[in-house]
Scaffold this motif. Structure first.
Motif, PDB file in Angstrom:
ATOM      1  N   HIS A   1       0.975  -0.775   0.299  1.00 28.66           N
ATOM      2  CA  HIS A   1       0.279   0.417  -0.109  1.00 28.66           C
ATOM      3  C   HIS A   1       1.344   0.953  -0.286  1.00 28.66           C
ATOM      4  N   PRO A   2       1.027   1.277  -1.338  1.00 25.63           N
ATOM      5  CA  PRO A   2       2.734   2.600  -1.575  1.00 25.63           C
ATOM      6  C   PRO A   2       1.960   4.035  -1.014  1.00 25.63           C
ATOM      7  N   TYR A   3       2.230   5.595  -0.761  1.00 26.06           N
ATOM      8  CA  TYR A   3       1.147   6.223  -0.046  1.00 26.06           C
ATOM      9  C   TYR A   3       2.553   6.901  -1.892  1.00 26.06           C
ATOM     10  N   PRO A   4       0.688   7.888  -1.853  1.00 28.31           N
ATOM     11  CA  PRO A   4       0.998   8.441  -3.122  1.00 28.31           C
ATOM     12  C   PRO A   4       2.324   9.485  -3.022  1.00 28.31           C
ATOM     13  N   GLN A   5       1.997   9.988  -1.719  1.00 33.46           N
ATOM     14  CA  GLN A   5       3.281  11.124  -1.714  1.00 33.46           C
ATOM     15  C   GLN A   5       4.654  10.656  -1.729  1.00 33.46           C
ATOM     16  N   ASP A   6       5.153   9.539  -1.562  1.00 31.51           N
ATOM     17  CA  ASP A   6       6.587   9.067  -1.247  1.00 31.51           C
ATOM     18  C   ASP A   6       6.986   8.812  -2.669  1.00 31.51           C
ATOM     19  N   PHE A   7       7.313   9.619  -3.017  1.00 28.07           N
ATOM     20  CA  PHE A   7       8.199   9.865  -4.521  1.00 28.07           C
ATOM     21  C   PHE A   7       9.614   8.379  -4.646  1.00 28.07           C
ATOM     22  N   GLU A   8      10.190   8.540  -3.651  1.00 30.75           N
ATOM     23  CA  GLU A   8      11.123   7.884  -4.152  1.00 30.75           C
ATOM     24  C   GLU A   8      11.065   6.380  -4.148  1.00 30.75           C
TER      25      GLU A   8
ATOM     26  N   ASN B   1       7.690   4.896  -4.753  1.00 28.46           N
ATOM     27  CA  ASN B   1       6.706   5.055  -5.879  1.00 28.46           C
ATOM     28  C   ASN B   1       7.890   4.841  -7.330  1.00 28.46           C
ATOM     29  N   LYS B   2       9.324   5.572  -7.191  1.00 27.76           N
ATOM     30  CA  LYS B   2      10.395   6.211  -8.469  1.00 27.76           C
ATOM     31  C   LYS B   2      10.677   4.417  -8.837  1.00 27.76           C
ATOM     32  N   MET B   3      11.280   3.893  -7.461  1.00 28.61           N
ATOM     33  CA  MET B   3      11.902   2.425  -7.769  1.00 28.61           C
ATOM     34  C   MET B   3      11.338   1.945  -7.597  1.00 28.61           C
ATOM     35  N   VAL B   4       9.480   1.130  -7.906  1.00 27.56           N
ATOM     36  CA  VAL B   4       8.357   0.811  -7.955  1.00 27.56           C
ATOM     37  C   VAL B   4       7.791   0.649  -9.278  1.00 27.56           C
ATOM     38  N   SER B   5       8.091   2.187  -9.733  1.00 30.62           N
ATOM     39  CA  SER B   5       7.896   2.198 -11.529  1.00 30.62           C
ATOM     40  C   SER B   5       9.003   1.511 -12.095  1.00 30.62           C
ATOM     41  N   GLU B   6      10.658   1.589 -11.582  1.00 28.95           N
ATOM     42  CA  GLU B   6      11.246   1.193 -12.458  1.00 28.95           C
ATOM     43  C   GLU B   6      11.983  -0.206 -12.768  1.00 28.95           C
ATOM     44  N   GLY B   7      10.699  -0.596 -11.612  1.00 36.85           N
ATOM     45  CA  GLY B   7      11.328  -2.608 -11.336  1.00 36.85           C
ATOM     46  C   GLY B   7      12.446  -3.226 -11.112  1.00 36.85           C
ATOM     47  N   SER B   8      12.654  -4.221 -11.343  1.00 36.38           N
ATOM     48  CA  SER B   8      13.101  -4.996 -10.729  1.00 36.38           C
ATOM     49  C   SER B   8      14.749  -5.076 -11.959  1.00 36.38           C
ATOM     50  N   GLN B   9      15.438  -4.223 -11.155  1.00 38.46           N
ATOM     51  CA  GLN B   9      17.107  -3.590 -11.586  1.00 38.46           C
ATOM     52  C   GLN B   9      17.999  -5.362 -12.124  1.00 38.46           C
ATOM     53  N   TYR B  10      17.702  -5.809 -10.546  1.00 38.50           N
ATOM     54  CA  TYR B  10      18.541  -6.751 -10.519  1.00 38.50           C
ATOM     55  C   TYR B  10      18.464  -8.796 -11.620  1.00 38.50           C
ATOM     56  N   SER B  11      17.042  -8.497 -12.101  1.00 33.95           N
ATOM     57  CA  SER B  11      16.999  -9.461 -12.990  1.00 33.95           C
ATOM     58  C   SER B  11      17.706  -8.998 -14.427  1.00 33.95           C
ATOM     59  N   VAL B  12      17.237  -7.369 -14.865  1.00 34.72           N
ATOM     60  CA  VAL B  12      18.365  -6.792 -16.086  1.00 34.72           C
ATOM     61  C   VAL B  12      19.166  -6.786 -15.795  1.00 34.72           C
ATOM     62  N   LYS B  13      19.849  -6.487 -14.793  1.00 33.16           N
ATOM     63  CA  LYS B  13      21.615  -6.496 -14.516  1.00 33.16           C
ATOM     64  C   LYS B  13      21.894  -8.024 -15.012  1.00 33.16           C
ATOM     65  N   TYR B  14      21.469  -9.235 -14.259  1.00 38.30           N
ATOM     66  CA  TYR B  14      21.994 -10.561 -14.503  1.00 38.30           C
ATOM     67  C   TYR B  14      21.809 -11.022 -15.830  1.00 38.30           C
ATOM     68  N   TYR B  15      20.707 -10.457 -16.275  1.00 38.16           N
ATOM     69  CA  TYR B  15      20.048 -11.002 -18.138  1.00 38.16           C
ATOM     70  C   TYR B  15      21.308 -10.173 -18.749  1.00 38.16           C
ATOM     71  N   ASN B  16      21.665  -9.519 -18.244  1.00 39.66           N
ATOM     72  CA  ASN B  16      22.869  -8.618 -19.265  1.00 39.66           C
ATOM     73  C   ASN B  16      24.200  -8.885 -19.478  1.00 39.66           C
ATOM     74  N   GLU B  17      24.708  -8.776 -17.802  1.00 37.81           N
ATOM     75  CA  GLU B  17      26.115  -9.941 -17.755  1.00 37.81           C
ATOM     76  C   GLU B  17      26.002 -10.958 -18.675  1.00 37.81           C
ATOM     77  N   ASN B  18      24.539 -12.171 -18.493  1.00 40.11           N
ATOM     78  CA  ASN B  18      24.963 -13.435 -19.414  1.00 40.11           C
ATOM     79  C   ASN B  18      24.638 -13.363 -20.435  1.00 40.11           C
ATOM     80  N   GLU B  19      24.101 -12.239 -21.323  1.00 41.59           N
ATOM     81  CA  GLU B  19      23.730 -12.210 -22.608  1.00 41.59           C
ATOM     82  C   GLU B  19      25.665 -12.053 -22.735  1.00 41.59           C
ATOM     83  N   GLN B  20      26.276 -11.037 -22.148  1.00 43.60           N
ATOM     84  CA  GLN B  20      27.385 -10.030 -22.982  1.00 43.60           C
ATOM     85  C   GLN B  20      28.761 -10.684 -22.720  1.00 43.60           C
TER      86      GLN B  20
END
Length: 88
Positions: free
Chosen positions: A60-67, A69-88
């Motif tokens: 139940h995130p607060y609409p006023q908690d911008f940091e 909400n920004k983290m949630v909107s970016e999504g999981s960066q760990y899986s993206v980083k893991y995928y990029n490391e394995n592809e390169q």
């Protein structure tokens, strides 16, 4: 074909067993006992959940908690980083 024969024989056996009214009543009593036990156990566990989890705003995130909400909107960066490391 074998499954159908097993199913039909199980239904025939259940029909023969439940032909007697006392047996039917006994079976329905047991079903109700199990249902009541499940409902009581389930409701008692439901009441304990808020005490066991110290998370205050999880899910139940607060609409006023911008940091947050920004983290949630970016999504999981760990899986993206893991995928990029394995592809390169």
């Amino acid at each position: 074909m074998k499954k159908r024969a097993i199913l039909l024989s199980a239904l025939a056996l259940a029909g023969y067993y439940l032909k007697d009214k006392e047996r039917r009543d006994h079976l329905f009593e047991k079903i109700n006992e199990v249902k009541n036990q499940f409902m009581n156990t389930n409701s008692s566990n439901h009441n304990k959940i808020p005490e066991e989890f110290p998370i205050e705003k999880g899910g139940h995130p607060y609409p006023q908690d911008f940091e947050d909400n920004k983290m949630v909107s970016e999504g999981s960066q760990y899986s993206v980083k893991y995928y990029n490391e394995n592809e390169q």
